[in-house]
Structures are given as structure tokens and as C-alpha cells.
Scaffold this motif. Sequence first.
Motif, PDB file in Angstrom:
ATOM      1  N   THR A   9       0.880  -1.166   0.005  1.00 41.81           N
ATOM      2  CA  THR A   9      -0.067  -0.147  -0.013  1.00 41.81           C
ATOM      3  C   THR A   9       0.796   1.548  -0.281  1.00 41.81           C
ATOM      4  O   THR A   9       2.194   1.096   0.187  1.00 41.81           O
ATOM      5  CB  THR A   9      -0.927  -0.103   1.287  1.00 41.81           C
ATOM      6  OG1 THR A   9      -0.173   0.105   2.440  1.00 41.81           O
ATOM      7  CG2 THR A   9      -1.873  -1.147   1.343  1.00 41.81           C
ATOM      8  N   ILE A  10       0.293   2.336  -0.313  1.00 39.48           N
ATOM      9  CA  ILE A  10       0.825   3.725  -0.174  1.00 39.48           C
ATOM     10  C   ILE A  10       1.418   3.773   1.223  1.00 39.48           C
ATOM     11  O   ILE A  10       0.854   3.580   2.273  1.00 39.48           O
ATOM     12  CB  ILE A  10       0.020   4.782  -0.553  1.00 39.48           C
ATOM     13  CG1 ILE A  10      -0.341   4.651  -1.911  1.00 39.48           C
ATOM     14  CG2 ILE A  10       0.646   5.928  -0.271  1.00 39.48           C
ATOM     15  CD1 ILE A  10      -1.445   5.483  -2.277  1.00 39.48           C
ATOM     16  N   ALA A  11       2.888   4.376   1.287  1.00 34.76           N
ATOM     17  CA  ALA A  11       3.569   4.546   2.676  1.00 34.76           C
ATOM     18  C   ALA A  11       4.444   3.410   2.768  1.00 34.76           C
ATOM     19  O   ALA A  11       5.039   3.161   4.058  1.00 34.76           O
ATOM     20  CB  ALA A  11       2.688   4.972   3.471  1.00 34.76           C
ATOM     21  N   TYR A  27       9.823   4.739  -0.534  1.00 34.90           N
ATOM     22  CA  TYR A  27       8.469   5.033  -0.157  1.00 34.90           C
ATOM     23  C   TYR A  27       7.691   4.581  -1.440  1.00 34.90           C
ATOM     24  O   TYR A  27       7.933   5.178  -2.577  1.00 34.90           O
ATOM     25  CB  TYR A  27       8.500   6.390   0.580  1.00 34.90           C
ATOM     26  CG  TYR A  27       8.326   6.357   1.931  1.00 34.90           C
ATOM     27  CD1 TYR A  27       7.622   5.833   2.784  1.00 34.90           C
ATOM     28  CD2 TYR A  27       9.453   7.051   2.605  1.00 34.90           C
ATOM     29  CE1 TYR A  27       7.509   5.929   4.084  1.00 34.90           C
ATOM     30  CE2 TYR A  27       9.512   7.071   3.921  1.00 34.90           C
ATOM     31  CZ  TYR A  27       8.724   6.417   4.739  1.00 34.90           C
ATOM     32  OH  TYR A  27       8.588   6.430   6.098  1.00 34.90           O
ATOM     33  N   VAL A  28       6.422   3.786  -1.178  1.00 31.22           N
ATOM     34  CA  VAL A  28       5.651   3.644  -2.308  1.00 31.22           C
ATOM     35  C   VAL A  28       4.581   4.957  -2.023  1.00 31.22           C
ATOM     36  O   VAL A  28       4.147   5.331  -1.103  1.00 31.22           O
ATOM     37  CB  VAL A  28       4.733   2.573  -2.053  1.00 31.22           C
ATOM     38  CG1 VAL A  28       3.761   2.385  -2.986  1.00 31.22           C
ATOM     39  CG2 VAL A  28       5.845   1.321  -2.229  1.00 31.22           C
ATOM     40  N   GLU A  64       5.461   3.099  10.316  1.00 36.13           N
ATOM     41  CA  GLU A  64       4.406   3.777  11.234  1.00 36.13           C
ATOM     42  C   GLU A  64       4.985   5.004  11.628  1.00 36.13           C
ATOM     43  O   GLU A  64       4.582   5.586  12.607  1.00 36.13           O
ATOM     44  CB  GLU A  64       4.096   2.723  12.381  1.00 36.13           C
ATOM     45  CG  GLU A  64       3.594   1.565  12.039  1.00 36.13           C
ATOM     46  CD  GLU A  64       2.182   1.664  11.116  1.00 36.13           C
ATOM     47  OE1 GLU A  64       1.493   2.635  11.303  1.00 36.13           O
ATOM     48  OE2 GLU A  64       1.742   0.798  10.507  1.00 36.13           O
ATOM     49  N   THR A  65       5.703   5.958  10.809  1.00 37.60           N
ATOM     50  CA  THR A  65       6.474   6.961  10.927  1.00 37.60           C
ATOM     51  C   THR A  65       5.378   8.175  10.754  1.00 37.60           C
ATOM     52  O   THR A  65       4.269   7.884  10.176  1.00 37.60           O
ATOM     53  CB  THR A  65       7.643   7.131  10.316  1.00 37.60           C
ATOM     54  OG1 THR A  65       7.296   7.490   9.074  1.00 37.60           O
ATOM     55  CG2 THR A  65       8.689   6.366  10.633  1.00 37.60           C
ATOM     56  N   ARG A  66       5.786   9.319  11.160  1.00 41.01           N
ATOM     57  CA  ARG A  66       4.694  10.554  10.928  1.00 41.01           C
ATOM     58  C   ARG A  66       4.776  10.800   9.301  1.00 41.01           C
ATOM     59  O   ARG A  66       3.861  11.150   8.877  1.00 41.01           O
ATOM     60  CB  ARG A  66       5.415  11.781  11.647  1.00 41.01           C
ATOM     61  CG  ARG A  66       4.587  12.945  11.485  1.00 41.01           C
ATOM     62  CD  ARG A  66       5.201  14.200  12.237  1.00 41.01           C
ATOM     63  NE  ARG A  66       6.325  14.323  12.074  1.00 41.01           N
ATOM     64  CZ  ARG A  66       6.824  15.480  11.029  1.00 41.01           C
ATOM     65  NH1 ARG A  66       5.848  16.120  10.489  1.00 41.01           N
ATOM     66  NH2 ARG A  66       8.010  15.639  10.830  1.00 41.01           N
ATOM     67  N   VAL A  67       5.632  10.679   8.751  1.00 38.32           N
ATOM     68  CA  VAL A  67       5.741  10.543   7.330  1.00 38.32           C
ATOM     69  C   VAL A  67       4.904   9.521   6.459  1.00 38.32           C
ATOM     70  O   VAL A  67       4.249   9.978   5.677  1.00 38.32           O
ATOM     71  CB  VAL A  67       7.463  10.608   6.733  1.00 38.32           C
ATOM     72  CG1 VAL A  67       7.397  10.521   5.144  1.00 38.32           C
ATOM     73  CG2 VAL A  67       8.063  11.585   7.133  1.00 38.32           C
ATOM     74  N   ALA A  68       4.923   8.501   7.020  1.00 39.54           N
ATOM     75  CA  ALA A  68       4.309   7.491   6.389  1.00 39.54           C
ATOM     76  C   ALA A  68       2.617   7.863   6.697  1.00 39.54           C
ATOM     77  O   ALA A  68       1.836   7.588   5.634  1.00 39.54           O
ATOM     78  CB  ALA A  68       4.411   6.072   6.827  1.00 39.54           C
ATOM     79  N   ALA A  69       2.199   8.467   7.792  1.00 35.68           N
ATOM     80  CA  ALA A  69       0.980   8.744   8.190  1.00 35.68           C
ATOM     81  C   ALA A  69       0.533  10.021   7.037  1.00 35.68           C
ATOM     82  O   ALA A  69      -0.614   9.895   6.624  1.00 35.68           O
ATOM     83  CB  ALA A  69       0.834   9.189   9.561  1.00 35.68           C
ATOM     84  N   LYS A  70       1.408  10.859   6.716  1.00 37.31           N
ATOM     85  CA  LYS A  70       1.268  11.926   5.998  1.00 37.31           C
ATOM     86  C   LYS A  70       0.866  11.431   4.574  1.00 37.31           C
ATOM     87  O   LYS A  70       0.041  11.911   4.041  1.00 37.31           O
ATOM     88  CB  LYS A  70       2.329  12.996   5.844  1.00 37.31           C
ATOM     89  CG  LYS A  70       2.330  14.086   7.252  1.00 37.31           C
ATOM     90  CD  LYS A  70       3.622  14.758   7.110  1.00 37.31           C
ATOM     91  CE  LYS A  70       3.370  16.113   6.507  1.00 37.31           C
ATOM     92  NZ  LYS A  70       4.628  16.939   6.514  1.00 37.31           N
ATOM     93  N   ASN A  73      -2.618   9.933   4.490  1.00 38.94           N
ATOM     94  CA  ASN A  73      -3.674  10.895   4.414  1.00 38.94           C
ATOM     95  C   ASN A  73      -3.716  11.786   3.115  1.00 38.94           C
ATOM     96  O   ASN A  73      -4.525  12.485   3.251  1.00 38.94           O
ATOM     97  CB  ASN A  73      -3.655  11.757   5.863  1.00 38.94           C
ATOM     98  CG  ASN A  73      -3.833  10.666   6.993  1.00 38.94           C
ATOM     99  OD1 ASN A  73      -4.261   9.742   6.861  1.00 38.94           O
ATOM    100  ND2 ASN A  73      -3.294  11.218   8.226  1.00 38.94           N
ATOM    101  N   GLY A  74      -2.639  11.626   2.284  1.00 35.38           N
ATOM    102  CA  GLY A  74      -2.779  12.647   1.219  1.00 35.38           C
ATOM    103  C   GLY A  74      -2.178  14.015   1.439  1.00 35.38           C
ATOM    104  O   GLY A  74      -2.195  14.889   0.815  1.00 35.38           O
ATOM    105  N   ASP A  75      -1.576  14.179   2.833  1.00 36.48           N
ATOM    106  CA  ASP A  75      -0.925  15.517   3.121  1.00 36.48           C
ATOM    107  C   ASP A  75       0.189  15.682   2.475  1.00 36.48           C
ATOM    108  O   ASP A  75       0.944  14.859   1.880  1.00 36.48           O
ATOM    109  CB  ASP A  75      -0.765  15.367   4.772  1.00 36.48           C
ATOM    110  CG  ASP A  75      -2.125  15.345   5.537  1.00 36.48           C
ATOM    111  OD1 ASP A  75      -2.992  15.530   4.888  1.00 36.48           O
ATOM    112  OD2 ASP A  75      -1.989  15.035   6.446  1.00 36.48           O
TER     113      ASP A  75
END
Length: 100
Positions: A9-11, A27-28, A64-70, A73-75
Motif C-alpha cells: 500500500t501507499i507509505a 517509499y511507495v 508507522e512514522t509521521r511521514v508514512a501517516a502523512k 492521508n494525502g497530506d
Amino acid sequence: MDPDLSDLTIADVVLSTAGRDAGNCYYVIGIEEPFLLLANGKDRTIEKPKKKKFKHTKKVLRSETRVAAKLRNGDKVLNSELRRDLAYLSREMQSNNLGG
């Protein structure tokens, strides 16, 4: 699509297994079957991702980092954030491999 790769999946962080970039982590940032869109923030930026076939990559981990979460979420993510995160993750993977 290969059933082993259907969980990408993405991230996710993948390792390139073929080509001039073999051994590099990315990163994907997108999926366009049969390709993954990959970025590392250095030579492959968010604005110009690398297209790589599923079969030429290997999933390393689900970050599970902050960058992966962004990313999920499409941020907006900066290339410097990608570089920093991938450097940290590769150091962690190397220390785990050397220590165990």
C-alpha cells in the motif's frame, strides 16, 4: 497481480531488487498496476517518482512514522522528510541485522 504483492500500500517501504538502483530503499507514493510509484526524496522526488514493476521490488516494512501517516492521508510531504525518514529506517534495519 501477484498475491504476495497485493498487500503493498501507499507509505510502505520497499527495496529495489533489479536495475541500477538495486539495493535502494523507497517509499511507495502511488500504485498504477503493474507499477509502483517510488520516491526517496533525493534522486527520485515526490514530484518525479520512479516507476518500477511490482516484481522488481521487495517489501521491507510497513512504516508507522509521521511521514508514512502523512502519505496515507494525502497530506503534503517534503522531499527532505522522505530522505530523513529513509535514512533513519535504513540505519535501524542495519543495526538490527548486525546485532542479531
